[in-house]
Structure formats: C-alpha cells, structure tokens
Scaffold this motif. Structure first.
Motif, PDB file in Angstrom:
ATOM      1  N   ALA A   1      35.509  14.543 -11.303  1.00 53.14           N
ATOM      2  CA  ALA A   1      35.312  14.660  -9.850  1.00 53.14           C
ATOM      3  C   ALA A   1      33.895  15.119  -9.565  1.00 53.14           C
ATOM      4  O   ALA A   1      33.657  16.179  -8.984  1.00 53.14           O
ATOM      5  N   GLN A   2      32.946  14.312 -10.005  1.00 54.08           N
ATOM      6  CA  GLN A   2      31.531  14.639  -9.794  1.00 54.08           C
ATOM      7  C   GLN A   2      30.816  13.459  -9.167  1.00 54.08           C
ATOM      8  O   GLN A   2      31.181  12.322  -9.423  1.00 54.08           O
ATOM      9  N   GLY A   3      29.782  13.747  -8.385  1.00 57.04           N
ATOM     10  CA  GLY A   3      29.100  12.666  -7.686  1.00 57.04           C
ATOM     11  C   GLY A   3      30.115  11.967  -6.806  1.00 57.04           C
ATOM     12  O   GLY A   3      31.005  12.616  -6.235  1.00 57.04           O
ATOM     13  N   ILE A   4      30.039  10.654  -6.730  1.00 56.59           N
ATOM     14  CA  ILE A   4      31.009   9.915  -5.908  1.00 56.59           C
ATOM     15  C   ILE A   4      32.409   9.980  -6.530  1.00 56.59           C
ATOM     16  O   ILE A   4      33.417   9.694  -5.876  1.00 56.59           O
ATOM     17  N   GLY A   5      32.468  10.414  -7.796  1.00 54.45           N
ATOM     18  CA  GLY A   5      33.764  10.620  -8.461  1.00 54.45           C
ATOM     19  C   GLY A   5      34.635  11.627  -7.719  1.00 54.45           C
ATOM     20  O   GLY A   5      35.859  11.565  -7.777  1.00 54.45           O
ATOM     21  N   GLU A   6      34.002  12.546  -6.984  1.00 53.40           N
ATOM     22  CA  GLU A   6      34.791  13.515  -6.206  1.00 53.40           C
ATOM     23  C   GLU A   6      35.595  12.802  -5.115  1.00 53.40           C
ATOM     24  O   GLU A   6      36.768  13.098  -4.891  1.00 53.40           O
ATOM     25  N   ALA A   7      34.953  11.851  -4.438  1.00 56.41           N
ATOM     26  CA  ALA A   7      35.661  11.089  -3.402  1.00 56.41           C
ATOM     27  C   ALA A   7      36.720  10.182  -4.021  1.00 56.41           C
ATOM     28  O   ALA A   7      37.824  10.049  -3.502  1.00 56.41           O
ATOM     29  N   VAL A   8      36.383   9.573  -5.150  1.00 58.88           N
ATOM     30  CA  VAL A   8      37.339   8.662  -5.803  1.00 58.88           C
ATOM     31  C   VAL A   8      38.594   9.438  -6.215  1.00 58.88           C
ATOM     32  O   VAL A   8      39.721   9.019  -5.936  1.00 58.88           O
ATOM     33  N   MET A   9      38.403  10.611  -6.835  1.00 59.05           N
ATOM     34  CA  MET A   9      39.558  11.411  -7.256  1.00 59.05           C
ATOM     35  C   MET A   9      40.348  11.909  -6.054  1.00 59.05           C
ATOM     36  O   MET A   9      41.570  11.968  -6.087  1.00 59.05           O
ATOM     37  N   ASN A  10      39.649  12.239  -4.967  1.00 60.67           N
ATOM     38  CA  ASN A  10      40.334  12.657  -3.742  1.00 60.67           C
ATOM     39  C   ASN A  10      41.262  11.555  -3.237  1.00 60.67           C
ATOM     40  O   ASN A  10      42.430  11.783  -2.924  1.00 60.67           O
ATOM     41  N   ARG A  11      40.763  10.315  -3.216  1.00 60.80           N
ATOM     42  CA  ARG A  11      41.588   9.188  -2.714  1.00 60.80           C
ATOM     43  C   ARG A  11      42.746   8.925  -3.665  1.00 60.80           C
ATOM     44  O   ARG A  11      43.869   8.675  -3.254  1.00 60.80           O
ATOM     45  N   ILE A  12      42.471   8.962  -4.969  1.00 62.99           N
ATOM     46  CA  ILE A  12      43.522   8.667  -5.950  1.00 62.99           C
ATOM     47  C   ILE A  12      44.612   9.743  -5.868  1.00 62.99           C
ATOM     48  O   ILE A  12      45.803   9.441  -5.867  1.00 62.99           O
ATOM     49  N   GLN A  13      44.195  11.001  -5.768  1.00 57.24           N
ATOM     50  CA  GLN A  13      45.193  12.071  -5.730  1.00 57.24           C
ATOM     51  C   GLN A  13      46.026  12.014  -4.468  1.00 57.24           C
ATOM     52  O   GLN A  13      47.226  12.246  -4.492  1.00 57.24           O
ATOM     53  N   LYS A  14      45.405  11.664  -3.376  1.00 56.76           N
ATOM     54  CA  LYS A  14      46.166  11.540  -2.129  1.00 56.76           C
ATOM     55  C   LYS A  14      47.138  10.378  -2.219  1.00 56.76           C
ATOM     56  O   LYS A  14      48.273  10.464  -1.756  1.00 56.76           O
ATOM     57  N   ALA A  15      46.678   9.285  -2.787  1.00 62.63           N
ATOM     58  CA  ALA A  15      47.566   8.124  -2.925  1.00 62.63           C
ATOM     59  C   ALA A  15      48.745   8.475  -3.825  1.00 62.63           C
ATOM     60  O   ALA A  15      49.888   8.107  -3.556  1.00 62.63           O
ATOM     61  N   ALA A  16      48.477   9.246  -4.886  1.00 61.38           N
ATOM     62  CA  ALA A  16      49.543   9.612  -5.820  1.00 61.38           C
ATOM     63  C   ALA A  16      50.510  10.604  -5.189  1.00 61.38           C
ATOM     64  O   ALA A  16      51.683  10.646  -5.538  1.00 61.38           O
ATOM     65  N   ALA A  17      50.006  11.392  -4.245  1.00 60.47           N
ATOM     66  CA  ALA A  17      50.840  12.438  -3.646  1.00 60.47           C
ATOM     67  C   ALA A  17      51.486  11.976  -2.351  1.00 60.47           C
ATOM     68  O   ALA A  17      52.033  12.781  -1.615  1.00 60.47           O
ATOM     69  N   ALA A  18      51.437  10.677  -2.073  1.00 58.65           N
ATOM     70  CA  ALA A  18      51.856  10.189  -0.756  1.00 58.65           C
ATOM     71  C   ALA A  18      53.201  10.734  -0.319  1.00 58.65           C
ATOM     72  O   ALA A  18      53.408  11.058   0.839  1.00 58.65           O
ATOM     73  N   GLU A  19      54.124  10.864  -1.262  1.00 60.50           N
ATOM     74  CA  GLU A  19      55.471  11.278  -0.866  1.00 60.50           C
ATOM     75  C   GLU A  19      55.547  12.730  -0.430  1.00 60.50           C
ATOM     76  O   GLU A  19      56.509  13.145   0.194  1.00 60.50           O
ATOM     77  N   GLU A  20      54.528  13.506  -0.779  1.00 64.70           N
ATOM     78  CA  GLU A  20      54.570  14.925  -0.396  1.00 64.70           C
ATOM     79  C   GLU A  20      54.190  15.133   1.066  1.00 64.70           C
ATOM     80  O   GLU A  20      54.374  16.203   1.612  1.00 64.70           O
ATOM     81  N   TYR A  21      53.610  14.117   1.683  1.00 64.24           N
ATOM     82  CA  TYR A  21      53.145  14.319   3.046  1.00 64.24           C
ATOM     83  C   TYR A  21      54.281  14.192   4.044  1.00 64.24           C
ATOM     84  O   TYR A  21      55.212  13.438   3.840  1.00 64.24           O
ATOM     85  N   SER A  22      54.120  14.954   5.151  1.00 62.86           N
ATOM     86  CA  SER A  22      55.243  15.092   6.070  1.00 62.86           C
ATOM     87  C   SER A  22      55.548  13.808   6.831  1.00 62.86           C
ATOM     88  O   SER A  22      56.652  13.609   7.270  1.00 62.86           O
ATOM     89  N   GLN A  23      54.562  12.960   7.001  1.00 62.23           N
ATOM     90  CA  GLN A  23      54.806  11.801   7.851  1.00 62.23           C
ATOM     91  C   GLN A  23      54.527  10.512   7.096  1.00 62.23           C
ATOM     92  O   GLN A  23      53.488   9.899   7.288  1.00 62.23           O
ATOM     93  N   PRO A  24      55.451  10.096   6.239  1.00 60.52           N
ATOM     94  CA  PRO A  24      55.183   8.879   5.490  1.00 60.52           C
ATOM     95  C   PRO A  24      54.894   7.720   6.439  1.00 60.52           C
ATOM     96  O   PRO A  24      55.577   7.575   7.459  1.00 60.52           O
TER      97      PRO A  24
END
Ligand code: TXA
Ligand code: MG
Length: 377
Positions: A349-372
């Motif tokens: 998660a460095q350089g633009i890798g920080e944004a890439v990991m942010n998007r990937i982690q959010k996509a992976a965690a989709a079910e945890e969010y309150s409003q699918p």
C-alpha cells in the motif's frame, strides 16, 4: 425518463489512443479544436438543458450535470441510485471558476497544490459558496473540487461554461467505469449520451485531500499518492481512515463500494497465505480466478489444472498498472461464466498502491457495509 443512450466519439479519437491523456489535457491547441467538435457541442447543449452526460476523465468515467442546478444534480442521484448524503465532486477547467464555487480566500498551500497537480487526479475540499446547491454538497458547508486531466471533459466544461458535478458513472456500489462500454452497461436507457474518450489511463479515482486544518489529510487515497503530496509540501500527510475519527473520513466511505457481484478475496504470501491455499482447494469443486503479479510467488505453488483462471496482469514494481486495469478486470470476471469467485494478490500500500489496496479491500468487504447496492465513492 427513458433515453436511447448513444455512445459518441469526437473527430480526435485516435489521438486519445496513443498519447497520455494528461499531456493532451494541457495541449491548448487540441482543446480549442475540441471546443467546436460536434459531439462536444452536443454534450454542452444537453448539460445546459440540465440533462446528464457521461464523460471520460483520466481516473474513471464521470456522470456529469450542471453543478449549480439542483434539478440537474438530482438526476445524478436517481440514475446511479446514490444515497443523497454522499456529496459530489465538482469539475472545473479553469481556476477562475473557483470564485463562484468557494467562499473563503484560497490559502497559499492550496494554491501551490492546485498549480502543481492540476489538471490531475487531486480533489480539494473548499468552504462552499451559497451558489452551490445543498444537493451537490449533500448538505455540507464544503465543496470538493478538481480539474481533471482529460481533454474531453475539459472541452465540455469550457464549451458549456458550466462547473460539472460528476461522480463515477457506475451504478452505486459497483466497480467504477474505466471505458465507455462500462458506463453503457450500467446506465443504458437512463442517460442520453456517453462520450467515448478511450480507456481511462489512471483507473482509480482522484485523491481527496482536506487542507482546512494545520494537519493535511487524505480523505480518500487515489491517483496522486500521499507521498507525492507530502514530498511536494515538505510535510507529513495523514490518511483520515487511520485517525480513528469518523468525521474526518469522506462521507461516502461508509457505503459499499467498487464491488463486483461475485465474492472477492485478497491473499498474500505471509499472513494471508491460508486464503490462497483455501482457494486452490476450492478449485476442486468451484471455478475461481486469481489476479496476480507477473513476478508472483504463485509460481512456487502447484496449481490445479482445471477450474482455475490465472491472470498475471501487473508487477509489484509498478502498482499503476493494476490501478489502470483493476475495475475493468472486476467487470470482466463478473461477466465470465467460467468464474465463480475472484482472488487478488495483495500489493504494497505505497504510492498509488495505497489507492489500489483501498479499492480492493473495500470490494472484498462489500458484505460488511450497511447498505448493499447503495452508496458509492
Ligand atoms: O476521480 C474522481 O474523483 C471521479 C471522477 C469522475 O472525477 N469522481 C469520483 O466521484 O470518484 P465519486 O462521487 O464517486 O466520489 C466522491 C468522493 C466521495 O468519497 C465523497 O464522499 C467525497 O468525494 N466528497 C465529496 N465532497 C466532499 C466533501 N465536501 N467533503 C468530504 N468528502 C467529499
Ligand atoms: Mg464512485
């Protein structure tokens, strides 16, 4: 209203295929030619009639409307299914447009960042003027503004004379569109026009930065890395998500984001190696896809010969490569009947890798969010 959605290109489409969008954005000759292109004029006309138009930026495609018209902006929320408490980014083509959008004097630090990084994937939070409708800022006293680095959206802004509110042009919650066809897939029938400016070259959204207090904060990591901003300013830049202060994070961050319909998991070769091992076991009965680096340690493993699709599409040395392809990969794997689950190799998660990991982690965690299915970032 129902529309027959058209995808259109300008006469200068070939130039977008070969040259860097950011370079073209700074090419004043091209910009002035574009301003009289029939397709640009059509887009500007629709926008001045308070209609929506999808436009390419260097990050992702945006769904644009006149930022100063509540009527126009309300159509964005309706077309995307976006919650109304998630504010929009306003796009400008000239710093002179800041005057009618912002309330306070521009600080020297803000001015320096704009001069250095605009046009480009950096969104700055400003105190908002009364002219900006509450719908655009989702009731906040602030407004997020950026100058995108794609000649098509800049030409449309110049030709219409309008500041354009534009979130990513996807259905809320799903992967952002990086090609005109992605927008068509999500919004066909809901908008009259999509301008095709080729695939977006950055591929993840802009960095949202808040300069209103002494401590500079990134509210959403994006196309310009935290390190680049810190190096330029000569001071530390924090990630709001690390501050454990919910009010500091961009309002949209609480929602489901960027997620394909299929389940997505991340693995690495240290503490998440067990996920890879589980995946390889699963391939006995399920069809899976693995997105990995070309120089991946995956090569050290015995891979199943069936039920497995390996896409070696990036290198750890160049996280920008995965940024550019990530959302398109999610979309194509979602549509692929040969794939039931998606696995992605993590990167630093460095350089633009920080944004890439942010998007990937959010996509992976989709079910945890309150409003699918609702919300967007
Ligand atoms: O690259 C991009 O930024 C793309 C292209 C189209 O320009 N746009 C984009 O917009 O990603 P959207 O709506 O998908 O994401 C806007 C983000 C959200 O996280 C939102 O909460 C945050 O910016 N935001 C907008 N206005 C804000 C404000 N006043 N204060 C804090 N965060 C804000
Ligand atoms: Mg978005």
């Amino acid at each position: 209203m129902k529309f027959k959605t058209k995808i259109k290109q300008t006469k200068y489409q070939n130039e977008f295929k070969t040259l860097a969008q950011a370079k073209l954005a700074n090419n004043s000759q091209l910009r002035s030619k574009l301003k009289t292109d029939e397709v640009i004029l059509k887009a500007a006309e629709l926008l001045s009639q308070n209609q929506l138009v999808a436009l390419p930026t260097e990050t992702v495609y945006g769904l644009a409307a006149n930022a100063l018209s509540p009527k126009a902006v309300s159509k964005i929320f309706a077309a995307k299914g976006r919650p109304q408490d998630n504010p929009l980014i306003v796009h400008i083509a000239d710093q002179a447009q800041l005057k009618e959008l912002t309330a306070a004097k521009i600080t020297a630090k803000t001015q320096a960042l704009m001069d250095h990084f605009w046009p480009g994937p950096l969104t700055i939070i400003f105190p908002k003027s009364k002219k900006v409708p509450n719908l655009t800022s989702a009731g906040l006293e602030t407004i997020a503004i950026r100058m995108p680095a794609h000649p098509l959206i800049l030409a449309v802004i110049e030709s219409s004379g309008l500041p354009l509110a534009a979130p990513s042009a996807n259905t809320s919650g799903f992967p952002s569109p990086t090609q005109a066809e992605h927008v068509y897939h999500d919004l066909k029938g809901k908008i009259p026009l999509i301008l095709d400016g080729g695939p977006c070259q950055v591929g993840v959204e802009s960095t949202v930065v808040d300069l209103r207090s002494a401590q500079v904060k990134v509210l959403r990591p994006g196309g310009i890395s935290r390190q680049e901003i810190a190096d330029f300013l000569g001071e530390e830049v924090l990630l709001a998500a690390d501050l454990k202060d919910d009010t500091a994070v961009a309002p949209g961050m609480k929602y489901r984001h960027y997620a394909p319909n299929k389940k997505l998991y991340t693995f690495n070769f240290e503490d998440k190696l067990f996920i890879l091992k589980k995946a390889l076991k699963k391939a006995e009965s399920k069809k899976i896809a693995i997105i990995s680096a070309r120089n991946s340690k995956l090569d050290n493993y015995q891979l199943p010969t069936k039920n497995l699709k390996v896409l070696k599409v990036f290198s750890h040395q160049k996280p920008a490569e995965l940024a550019q392809k990530l959302f398109a990969l999610m979309r194509s794997l979602d549509a692929d009947p040969e794939v039931e689950e998606i696995y992605i190799e993590e990167l630093a998660a460095q350089g633009i890798g920080e944004a890439v990991m942010n998007r990937i982690q959010k996509a992976a965690a989709a079910e945890e969010y309150s409003q699918p299915g609702g919300g967007d970032n």
